[in-house]
Design an enzyme around this catalytic site. Structure first.
Site, short mmCIF file in Angstrom:
data_model
loop_
_atom_site.label_atom_id
_atom_site.label_comp_id
_atom_site.label_asym_id
_atom_site.label_seq_id
_atom_site.Cartn_x
_atom_site.Cartn_y
_atom_site.Cartn_z
N CYS A 12 74.62 64.19 74.22
CA CYS A 12 75.09 64.00 75.58
C CYS A 12 76.61 64.03 75.52
CB CYS A 12 74.57 62.67 76.13
SG CYS A 12 74.43 62.67 77.92
N CYS A 88 71.84 65.93 78.63
CA CYS A 88 72.63 65.98 79.86
C CYS A 88 73.11 67.41 80.05
CB CYS A 88 73.78 64.98 79.85
SG CYS A 88 75.19 65.39 78.81
N CYS A 96 78.57 73.95 71.24
CA CYS A 96 78.22 72.96 70.22
C CYS A 96 78.74 73.41 68.86
CB CYS A 96 76.71 72.79 70.12
SG CYS A 96 75.96 72.06 71.58
#
Length: 175
Positions: A12, A88, A96
């Protein structure tokens, strides 16, 4: 395939609520089959106290839970993840780190209970609902015959879980 323990990372943005709930739920409900971790792209450094209260009231572990950066899990000495789930929408849309081991990924977004405004009862209700949605997703995940599914089938099932009741309104294509 051996009866190995799978590593699961929940992501998240702030790592204060949804990913923390998921880590605790999987830690208990997947004990012996899964190692649960959570992290954030921009961790706030503190766990939301209402998240801890809801977990404790539901008899889920809160020891060792902390808000931390996802960079802790992108280092060569970090545990190799088998699964990475964004919980989320903001984290799902961010670039990422490259996760060693090429884990299976999926987006399991639910609305942020920490964003709910109002009285303490309204806030607690939002966290209880987020807990329930996450517990349902994790229950579906832990029930999967992971060793028996090929990568394509497993990926499809993981994405289906993310569309379960309580899915957030914005659903990114890629986790």
């Amino acid at each position: 395939m051996s009866d190995r323990i799978f590593n699961v990372l929940f992501l998240c943005t702030g790592n204060t609520a949804r990913s923390i709930l998921a880590e605790s739920i999987l830690r208990k409900d997947g004990a012996g089959r899964f190692n649960a971790f959570s992290a954030g792209s921009q961790p706030k450094g503190v766990v939301n106290p209402v998240a801890l209260e809801v977990l404790a009231d539901s008899n889920y572990p809160i020891d060792g839970l902390r808000s931390k950066s996802w960079q802790e899990f992108a280092t060569p000495d970090a545990p190799v993840m088998d699964f990475v789930f964004t919980v989320c929408d903001n984290a799902a849309g961010e670039a990422c780190p490259v996760w060693p081991g090429q884990p299976m990924t999926a987006h399991w977004g639910i609305d942020d209970p920490a964003a709910v405004e109002g009285c303490d009862l309204d806030k607690e209700r939002a966290f209880v609902q987020a807990f329930r949605f996450m517990k349902n997703r994790i229950g579906a995940f832990t029930a999967l015959p992971i060793k028996m599914l090929d990568g394509v089938a497993l990926g499809a099932r993981l994405r289906e879980i993310g569309q379960a009741e309580g899915a957030s309104h914005r659903r990114p294509e890629v986790a």
